[in-house]
Design an enzyme around this catalytic site. Structure first.
Site, PDB file in Angstrom:
ATOM      1  N   GLU A 198      -4.409   5.333   7.306  1.00 39.79           N
ATOM      2  CA  GLU A 198      -3.307   4.604   7.020  1.00 39.79           C
ATOM      3  C   GLU A 198      -2.270   4.642   7.360  1.00 39.79           C
ATOM      4  OE1 GLU A 198      -4.401   1.030   4.495  1.00 39.79           O
ATOM      5  OE2 GLU A 198      -2.371   0.704   4.033  1.00 39.79           O
ATOM      6  N   GLU A 201      -7.732   3.071  -1.029  1.00 40.49           N
ATOM      7  CA  GLU A 201      -6.720   3.478  -1.980  1.00 40.49           C
ATOM      8  C   GLU A 201      -7.455   3.125  -3.401  1.00 40.49           C
ATOM      9  OE1 GLU A 201      -3.301   1.496  -1.108  1.00 40.49           O
ATOM     10  OE2 GLU A 201      -2.869   2.565   0.730  1.00 40.49           O
TER      11      GLU A 201
END
Length: 803
Positions: free
Chosen positions: A490, A414
């Site tokens: 994820e 991220e």
């Protein structure tokens, strides 16, 4: 000069004499001296986490921030974000070691990880520094050591607001002293790769980097698991420093996989005049990896979907201090669930963890960074990335590329830069480093700003486009990308507390309760995430979704979403298992979907409620791989239902939503696709607590190794006189350990508990806790006694230790 933080002084360690014929690799585990102030010292063993004993306190690293990844726009107080343990500040270690009198070779220290910013001195002289606390690094100390006693000092410093979770503190991974002759095989210079497997034979290529002071002959032998030679390269001459290349053909190879993790041993030798000068051995798993539009993810030429979980590095009550037995326990728990892959979120793994994954059969996405240039927290790794990012990526690959368990590299999680040209360029560079050092594995990163990453080209640049959550963008990403596949890098972020159930049962992304717990019905998620059922629709219905990594396999210290601002919450709720390693109900939901070799029948919730629930609606869920079930309460049918593929929560679960509680027996009978009875599960209402139950886990199935490192994990619970588990017990227990071992720690899985992991007392949480006992180096017996003074109960167990 940087302010010294952690001073390591080697207390005497006798080493095997190193002559011109060999190398020694000695782990420096015992007799370390440790201090927080450089004045008062205590003896510790390494791996060591100085902060895990506590105390818990909201003042430790209290952060007032807006967590952008959670969609927050206004800053608020985050009391337990990094674990509420005293990991910030300086620490000092010291130890002595001995070099043989006749040593005249090469010496280096290998640190597998030290938190954080380790500065190393040998005999008072500067030896080296590494910025990233999660990475392994080597320091050449040849010119600093002397025959006889030597002094090693390491200084560590942890800054506030440098982590989004609990990082640990100290030399939390092994330190190894490597002594070789002056002519030697470089530590990370030996690399073996499976090039092809076809026609019942495997082609293996080997590279070996050597440093020479004389001409030598090099050779390679490949040995099977029983020690038999299966391939070899006969001695060949090399006369100067460099890298040699060799090829071997293995007939009828045993292929490494999660189902059959077969390991060969590659033995590399340097010889002169018939004498071995240096020799190095590594484990080799023969296997191939490929990801393609046509076949998705393939291991050994067979398409499979990754059934993975994300793991942070802490080990619950052990903290960040790595331990082999604890890692084996984790992997075995996950494999029993049907999991076949781990993502080392969001940092470099330990060598020990990868060794365990190699031997037990667990595929790995080895991750590197949680941030690059843009800081997610004020003093995080962004301070170092421009100078250290390439070096850290290089060390990750060099140190771990021989592990067959690793099937892909991840260059980030991220990363805020993913939406811009700078992020695309950095992605290309880091992926290029991976390819240059290891051309056999694909590279990914976890992208959460999917539209931005597609616009910038960052997603297009990756070998494997990984999406964190964002199920609603899966189709758009697939349509725009040319890869022909995407990975759920994820997923889920469902939250729950083991053994806790909230009424009424309502699916929600904003559950928040006064006790700081989450519901165990597995219907609570976060604003940016979803439920397991949502991910499985994409995994099952779209061939081009090649797998997932669930957030997370186990609870971890810090990041207590959704209670980031609630005190005393100090650890996560995301885990499929709790912080003690005890399975939550969600474990059995995943098991029912992932474990194809064994059947699952599990009922939610427990069936021991007070008078206030009698006659109240108490929904019952059954997690099973069977399609149909009939529920009974005290023999009365509550209805026979079948999974409904059109319903969000009924495709993978059997749910009886209108059941009213009455004490007694709860039973489910399940049926297979042909309508035949296949099994049943019974849960009973518990009576008065009257017995303690101790269930011992060891890596060897009963006894412990008398090596000072092995651990026993003892699950303690309360039952009634009939042996029925009491699921709401919260008794205060105490522990006594005597004989050939010692008390190591205790954990009950309660994210709001402020009891120390390192004191021999703790309350049960939802009826259970886990006690950890360490062996010493003397063979014998360990006696463990558990006391419940409030009920005048006690129970003992004896564990043998063997040399």
């Amino acid at each position: 000069m940087r302010q010294l933080a952690l001073t390591i002084l080697f207390i005497f360690t006798a080493l095997t004499s190193v002559s011109a014929q060999g190398r020694t690799e000695t782990e420096l585990a015992e007799d370390w001296q440790f201090s927080r102030d450089g004045q008062s010292w205590q003896t510790v063993r390494v791996p060591h986490d100085w902060a895990i004993a506590g105390p818990f306190d909201k003042k430790w690293d209290m952060q007032r921030v807006a967590i952008v990844q959670n969609g927050e726009t206004e800053a608020s107080e985050k009391t337990g974000r990094s674990g509420a343990l005293p990991w910030i500040g300086e620490g000092f270690y010291k130890r002595k070691f001995s070099i043989p009198q006749n040593f005249n070779g090469h010496a280096e220290l290998v640190f597998d990880g030290a938190m954080a910013e380790p500065e190393v001195k040998v005999n008072g002289q500067w030896a080296g520094y590494w910025a990233y606390g999660y990475n392994t690094f080597r320091i050449d100390v040849t010119d600093l050591v002397k025959a006889g006693e030597n002094l090693l000092e390491v200084n560590l410093s942890n800054k506030e607001e440098s982590s989004r979770w609990y990082p640990g503190a100290g030399i939390y991974r092994p330190v190894t002293l490597v002594l070789t002759p002056k002519t030697y095989i470089e530590d990370w210079g030996l690399c073996a790769r499976t090039m092809t497997v076809r026609d019942n034979k495997a082609e293996v290529e080997v590279d070996m980097k050597v440093t020479l002071t004389q001409p030598v002959d090099y050779s390679f032998d490949l040995l099977g698991a029983e020690g038999q030679k299966v391939a070899s390269v006969e001695p060949k001459r090399i006369e100067k420093n460099g890298t040699v290349h060799a090829k071997m053909t293995v007939q009828a190879p045993e292929l490494w996989s999660p189902e059959s993790p077969y390991l060969y041993k590659l033995v590399a030798k340097l010889s002169a005049n018939g004498n071995i000068v240096d020799e190095k051995t590594l484990n080799l798993g023969i296997r191939t990896i490929r990801v393609s539009r046509e076949n998705g993810f393939q291991l050994n030429g067979k398409t499979r979907k990754l059934k993975g979980v994300c793991l942070h590095h802490d080990l619950g009550p052990l903290g960040a201090a790595v331990n082999k037995a604890a890692l084996i326990r984790q992997v075995k728990i996950l494999k029993e669930m049907g999991c076949d892959a781990i993502r080392t979120s969001h940092n470099m793994p330990s060598q020990m963890q990868m060794d365990v994954c190699d031997s037990l059969g667990m595929m790995v996405m080895a991750e590197s960074f949680d941030m690059w240039i843009y800081p997610k927290c004020k003093n995080g790794y962004a301070r170092f990335f421009r100078e250290w990012g390439d070096k850290d990526m290089t060390n990750l690959v060099l140190a771990h590329r021989n592990h067959p368990s690793i099937v892909m590299w991840s260059i980030g999680n991220e990363i805020p830069e993913q939406g811009g040209e700078d992020g695309r360029q950095i992605s290309i560079r880091l992926q290029g480093i991976c390819h240059s050092l290891d051309p056999t594995r694909p590279v990914t990163q976890g992208l959460d700003r999917v539209d931005n990453a597609l616009w910038s080209g960052t997603a297009q640049a990756m070998d494997v486009p990984g999406l964190n959550y964002r199920l609603h963008r899966y189709q758009a990403a697939y349509d725009k990308l040319t890869h022909g596949f995407i990975l759920g890098s994820e997923t889920a972020s469902t939250v729950s507390s083991r053994g806790v159930y909230k009424f009424p049962v309502e699916p929600t992304d904003h559950g928040y309760y006064s006790d700081g717990q989450c519901t165990g019905y597995d219907v609570q998620w976060c604003s940016w995430s979803n439920l397991p059922d949502d991910d499985w629709r994409w995994q099952d219905d779209k061939d081009w979704v090649i797998g997932e990594f669930v957030w997370t396999g186990f609870d971890y210290l810090g990041e207590p979403t959704p209670y980031d601002g609630y005190w005393p919450s100090r650890s996560s709720y995301f885990g499929i298992c709790d912080l003690a390693g005890l399975p939550k109900d969600r474990y059995y939901l995943y098991r029912s979907h992932w474990n194809k070799s064994e059947h699952t029948i599990h009922l939610v919730p427990h069936w021991t409620w007070g008078k206030e629930r009698r006659g109240e609606v108490t929904p019952v869920y059954c997690y099973t791989d069977y399609p149909t079930g009939e529920l009974f309460i005290n023999g009365k049918s509550q209805g026979k239902i079948t999974k409904n593929p059109e319903s969000r929560l009924d495709r993978y679960r059997l749910r009886w939503n209108e059941v009213k509680y009455e004490p007694g027996e709860l039973k489910v009978v399940v049926y297979d696709e042909q309508g035949q009875k296949a099994g049943e599960k019974v849960v009973r209402t518990a009576g008065k607590p009257s017995k303690l139950n101790l269930d011992v886990w060891t890596q060897d199935g009963g006894s412990l190794r008398a090596d000072g490192e092995d651990l026993a994990f003892i699950t303690v619970s309360l039952t009634d006189k009939n042996g029925t588990f009491v699921p709401d017990a919260n008794d205060q227990l105490t522990f006594e350990v005597s004989g050939a071992g010692s008390f190591e720690g205790v954990c009950n899985g309660d994210a709001t508990s402020l009891e120390s992991f390192k004191q021999p007392t703790m309350k049960l949480f939802a009826g259970q806790l886990v006690l950890v006992v360490r062996s010493n180096k003397q063979a014998g017996k360990i006696t463990v006694k558990v006391n419940d003074a409030g009920r005048k109960l006690s129970k003992s167990v004896v564990i043998a230790t063997n040399r």
